[in-house]
Design a protein around this motif. Structure first.
Motif, mmCIF file in Angstrom:
data_model
loop_
_atom_site.group_PDB
_atom_site.id
_atom_site.type_symbol
_atom_site.label_atom_id
_atom_site.label_comp_id
_atom_site.label_asym_id
_atom_site.label_seq_id
_atom_site.Cartn_x
_atom_site.Cartn_y
_atom_site.Cartn_z
ATOM 1 N N ALA A 69 0.826 -1.211 0.000
ATOM 2 C CA ALA A 69 0.000 0.000 0.000
ATOM 3 C C ALA A 69 0.860 1.262 0.000
ATOM 4 O O ALA A 69 0.598 2.213 -0.757
ATOM 5 C CB ALA A 69 -0.921 -0.004 1.208
ATOM 6 N N THR A 121 2.801 1.593 -3.396
ATOM 7 C CA THR A 121 1.875 1.878 -4.490
ATOM 8 C C THR A 121 1.378 3.313 -4.430
ATOM 9 O O THR A 121 1.271 3.994 -5.462
ATOM 10 C CB THR A 121 0.686 0.904 -4.455
ATOM 11 N N ARG A 122 1.072 3.800 -3.245
ATOM 12 C CA ARG A 122 0.634 5.198 -3.130
ATOM 13 C C ARG A 122 1.733 6.156 -3.571
ATOM 14 O O ARG A 122 1.467 7.171 -4.226
ATOM 15 C CB ARG A 122 0.242 5.501 -1.669
ATOM 16 N N GLU A 126 1.898 6.024 -7.364
ATOM 17 C CA GLU A 126 0.736 6.692 -7.945
ATOM 18 C C GLU A 126 0.858 8.203 -7.845
ATOM 19 O O GLU A 126 0.432 8.928 -8.758
ATOM 20 C CB GLU A 126 -0.532 6.212 -7.250
#
Length: 297
Positions: free
Chosen positions: A126, A129-130, A133
């Motif tokens: 998480a 990935t954040r 992104e």
């Protein structure tokens, strides 16, 4: 099942097996073979540029500036009277070197982080990935220009910016490929036998991640060539008097009415290079995928 899958994964890392599969596939795919020959020709031109170029790419001859193609200057001369063909050949060296720098940085950042995120999952996945992104949310060229503005112009800083922008694409492909295989039987068997996670990743996961990564590398090389040309065109990449396809396009744009022929050589080279890397990467990926699946077609 486990032994068969592990043996197949090991075959992918065997140079002889990979070589036979790849070259057999290239013989059946002429477009991919042609792309490979184009890339090989570009590499040869970059390495042997001082011996291939017909003239000194930095020698100025103001009395013969903006001359059309002739027997002495096959592609004409630029606004300083420099031989356009020689600068085009030396520009191959700058473009390929810059592309390799950017892709190497993107690979070093994106591949391990993607594999770790896909293998570990949970909060590690998480968090990474954040972060990726957030990096992807900004327009790539604008972000690269911003980074170059902060670090200063120059080919190294420009390619650092391009590599940082391209890292999320490696991360996403590596993460997705890792998540796709981490629940397979041979991975579970490796974990059950007490193998260290690093050994499991290197021996079993990476061989399955590499085929799509090969395609990303090849496509990213073409993208990096175009990005370097864009930044050099804007004056943020290669510094004068260095020969760069982007700076040659900038010169051509400034003298479009007097010497419209100058725009074609660098423009065509950028187009052909991007196309060749894309076709070659797709062909090699297909060959490696067929090798992994045990298919010779």
């Amino acid at each position: 099942m486990t032994a068969t899958t592990s043996a197949t994964a090991a075959d992918i890392t065997n140079p002889n097996t990979v070589g036979r599969k790849v070259f057999g596939f290239l013989r059946r795919r002429p477009a991919t073979a042609i792309a490979g020959l184009v890339v090989l020709a570009l590499v040869v031109a970059a390495v042997f540029a001082p011996w291939i170029a017909p003239a000194d790419p930095y020698a100025q001859d103001l009395l013969n500036r903006l001359q059309p193609p002739s027997g002495e200057h096959l592609l004409g001369t630029d606004d300083y009277g420099r031989d356009a063909l020689s600068r085009l050949i030396f520009g191959t060296r700058i473009s390929l070197t810059a592309a390799l720098q950017a892709v190497a940085l993107a690979l070093v950042l994106g591949l391990p982080l993607g594999v770790i995120a896909g293998y570990r999952g949970g909060w590690t996945d998480a968090l990474l990935t954040r972060a990726m992104e957030a990096l992807m949310s900004a327009p790539s060229l604008v972000l690269a220009i911003t980074i170059v503005a902060v670090l200063g112009s120059g080919i190294t800083n420009a390619m650092f910016a391009v590599g940082l922008v391209m890292a999320p694409r490696f991360y996403r492909v590596a993460r997705a490929s890792t998540m796709d295989v981490r629940s397979d039987t041979y991975i579970e068997a490796s974990v059950a036998l007490g193998c260290h996670p690093a050994r499991t990743i290197v021996r079993h996961i990476l061989p399955n991640v590499m085929p799509p990564i090969i395609l990303v590398i090849s496509v990213s090389l073409g993208t990096a060539v175009a990005a370097e040309a864009s930044l050099s065109f804007l004056g943020l990449g290669a510094k004068a008097p260095a020969a760069s396809w982007g700076s040659m396009l900038s010169t051509a744009a400034s003298n479009m009415q007097l010497a419209p022929h100058l725009v074609w050589p660098p423009g065509v080279m950028i187009f052909v290079t991007v196309l060749a890397f894309t076709y070659l990467g797709d062909g090699v990926r297909r060959a490696l995928t067929r090798s992994r699946n045990g298919s010779g077609n």
